[in-house]
Design an enzyme around this catalytic site. Structure first.
Site, PDB file in Angstrom:
ATOM      1  N   HIS A 108       1.705   4.469  -2.859  1.00 28.20           N
ATOM      2  CA  HIS A 108       1.754   5.921  -2.619  1.00 28.20           C
ATOM      3  C   HIS A 108       3.117   6.476  -3.027  1.00 28.20           C
ATOM      4  CE1 HIS A 108      -2.027   6.719  -0.602  1.00 28.20           C
ATOM      5  NE2 HIS A 108      -1.819   5.845   0.357  1.00 28.20           N
ATOM      6  N   HIS A 148       0.831  -1.209   0.000  1.00 27.79           N
ATOM      7  CA  HIS A 148       0.000   0.000   0.000  1.00 27.79           C
ATOM      8  C   HIS A 148       0.870   1.265   0.000  1.00 27.79           C
ATOM      9  CE1 HIS A 148      -3.725   2.289   1.064  1.00 27.79           C
ATOM     10  NE2 HIS A 148      -2.845   3.107   1.619  1.00 27.79           N
ATOM     11  N   GLU A 149       1.765   1.366   0.964  1.00 24.02           N
ATOM     12  CA  GLU A 149       2.618   2.558   1.041  1.00 24.02           C
ATOM     13  C   GLU A 149       3.533   2.639  -0.182  1.00 24.02           C
ATOM     14  OE1 GLU A 149       1.855   4.849   3.106  1.00 24.02           O
ATOM     15  OE2 GLU A 149       0.488   3.560   4.240  1.00 24.02           O
ATOM     16  N   GLU A 182      -4.817   7.677  -3.225  1.00 23.97           N
ATOM     17  CA  GLU A 182      -5.282   6.412  -2.663  1.00 23.97           C
ATOM     18  C   GLU A 182      -5.534   5.391  -3.784  1.00 23.97           C
ATOM     19  OE1 GLU A 182      -4.929   6.201   0.418  1.00 23.97           O
ATOM     20  OE2 GLU A 182      -5.991   4.391   1.029  1.00 23.97           O
TER      21      GLU A 182
HETATM   22 ZN    ZN Z   1      -3.257   5.169   1.757  1.00 23.51          ZN
END
Ligand code: ZN
Length: 496
Positions: free
Chosen positions: A263, A259-260, A289
């Site tokens: 980003h 997830h990170e 996101e």
């Molecule tokens: Zn996030």
């Protein structure tokens, strides 16, 4: 063009101040000794104050006016002026009195919230929250809006998006999600044993590092550290990822990392020639996101991805030795309505957001009283997720956002899910053999596509324009819903 060059130089300095602040914030959440918290607050306030002063200066206003009337601007130049003007307008609308009141209230409200959550007693947080909401209402009036006050707040996190659009799309989404959640809840849930066991932290560290490398994260312009609540901070040539590890369960660290990583790839993906201009900035939190969710869910929780990485997982962790890919894939895709948003699966996640969106808009419209939040919250959880909440800690006190004054932020999480599925479908159409590459652990084609179509554009387009341009139609819940149906029919062996 002199005015334009001057504007760019001034804006670059403001951006540098902001990025210096974000590194201080990163340090505060990773290595700063606890005794330094007051000093750090003073330093942060000074930097934010200087940046605000520069952004709202008279000279800045003059330069923006001059540049706005410039003829023959390129699309890039027009977007740059538009975005600087937007920031200038929003910042100038708020008098110093309110800025100070907000920054003074934030630590107090956060402290009260921490206490209230610990004691599970809403009354401890109540007064701070009411004060915060009334300040936010004032802010909304000062900034202005077409339709309802909430628009002015939403616009801070999801620029140009209107509450009306959010309400419409959430309405459609909810109707289509409810039967999916019900069918999945009635089916036999996969076990989660194959993701649990002994996962030594040093091994996790090197495994996650390897995954980030394969995804295309540039360690020469980034680094990994540990925190309680993972986040990514910084931009361009300094984009830092933070992670957490659970020794007995590989999932929190693993999916936090992917997830990170999503980003971080966005922030590392801007073009050097645009550094320190709005063309090297993310469009919105929703689009941000979409990048993290695309990697975490559409790629990271797919069978294909694990065809490539499951053997490596088995190699790294002896506990995985006699386990199989199918069980593991089930374990990382369990759907179960639960009270806590941050622990929610991708199917039920948006329901948590809808509850918050409805409550926030009503609070801003004055249709809902602060004292009624706990009861309304619980009623909505019962209605949307079929859950009976035991107390306010697992109810309306679970998120820090309101204590920090982040009203209007929540919708961006659910929008991210929708954007991600729509982008993914388009990428799949555009790239030959994309999923075959993913199942070989090769991501250069998908990353290249994201770079070219999304990352490198910065704020050239609004989110709405970008989605239209990239996918050929406006944002819709269709792609997300078909993705869920496809995936969970197969995992749960049911027809959705
Ligand atoms: Zn996030």
């Amino acid at each position: 063009m002199k005015a334009y060059d001057d504007l760019l130089t001034r804006y670059a300095d403001i951006r540098k101040l902001g990025l210096a602040g974000s590194i201080l914030m990163w340090d505060q959440n990773t290595y700063m000794p606890p005794g330094a918290v007051e000093m750090r607050g003073e330093q942060q306030a000074l930097i934010a104050g200087i940046a605000h002063e520069r952004l709202t200066s008279n000279r800045m206003g003059e330069l923006i006016r001059e540049c706005s009337s410039m003829k023959d601007m390129s699309p890039e130049q027009a977007s740059i002026v538009r975005e600087i003007e937007r920031q200038y307008r929003r910042a100038s609308a708020i008098p110093e009195r309110i800025v100070k009141e907000l920054s003074g209230l934030e630590p107090v409200a956060t402290q009260r919230w921490v206490q209230a959550r610990k004691m599970s007693d809403f009354s401890i947080f109540r007064d701070s929250l009411e004060k915060m909401l009334s300040l936010k209402r004032e802010v909304a009036e000062l900034i202005g809006y077409d339709d309802i006050p909430y628009d002015a707040l939403l616009d801070e996190y999801e620029p140009y998006m209107k509450s009306r659009m959010v309400r419409e799309i959430f309405g459609n989404l909810r109707e289509r999600l409810i039967p999916i959640v019900r069918s999945i809840s009635d089916a036999v849930e996969p076990g989660d044993e194959s993701a649990r066991g002994d996962f030594p932290i040093p091994k996790q560290e090197s495994f996650f590092r390897m995954i980030l490398e394969r995804m295309g994260y540039d360690f020469n312009r980034g680094r990994i550290d540990v925190t309680a609540h993972p986040f990514t901070s910084g931009s361009m040539d300094d984009v830092r990822v933070t992670l957490r590890y659970d020794e007995n369960d590989i999932r929190p660290g693993l999916f936090g990392t992917i997830h990170e990583g999503g980003h971080a790839l966005y922030e590392q993906g801007f073009l050097k020639e645009h550094y320190y201009t709005p063309l090297a900035e993310p469009i919105s939190l929703g689009i941000h996101e979409s990048q993290s969710r695309l990697w975490e869910n559409l790629i990271g929780r797919s069978v294909g991805f694990w065809k490539a990485f499951f053997p490596l997982l088995q190699e790294a962790f002896p506990v995985m030795k006699n386990r199989n890919l199918e069980d593991f894939h089930g374990a990382i895709n369990i759907v179960r309505p639960s009270p806590i948003r941050v622990e929610a699966d991708e199917v039920t996640y948006s329901m948590h957001i809808m509850v918050r969106f409805e409550i926030e808009t009503e609070l801003m419209d004055g249709k809902l009283d602060v004292d009624d939040i706990p009861q309304v919250w619980n009623e909505k959880y019962e209605k949307y997720l079929g859950l009976e909440l035991r107390n306010d800690s697992e109810g309306c006190l679970q998120d820090i956002h309101w204590a920090m004054g982040a009203v209007g932020y929540f919708p961006t999480y659910a929008l991210g899910n929708l954007y991600s599925a729509q982008f993914y479908d388009r990428a799949l159409e555009s790239i030959d053999g994309m999923e075959e590459s993913i199942s070989r652990g090769e991501f250069s084609s998908i990353l290249g596509w994201l770079r070219e179509n999304i990352h490198q554009k910065g704020k050239l387009h609004t989110a709405e324009e970008l989605v239209e341009k990239v996918t050929g139609h406006p944002l819709t819940e269709d792609h997300f819903i078909s993705y869920l149906k496809r995936k969970y029919s197969s995992i749960y062996g049911i027809t959705l």
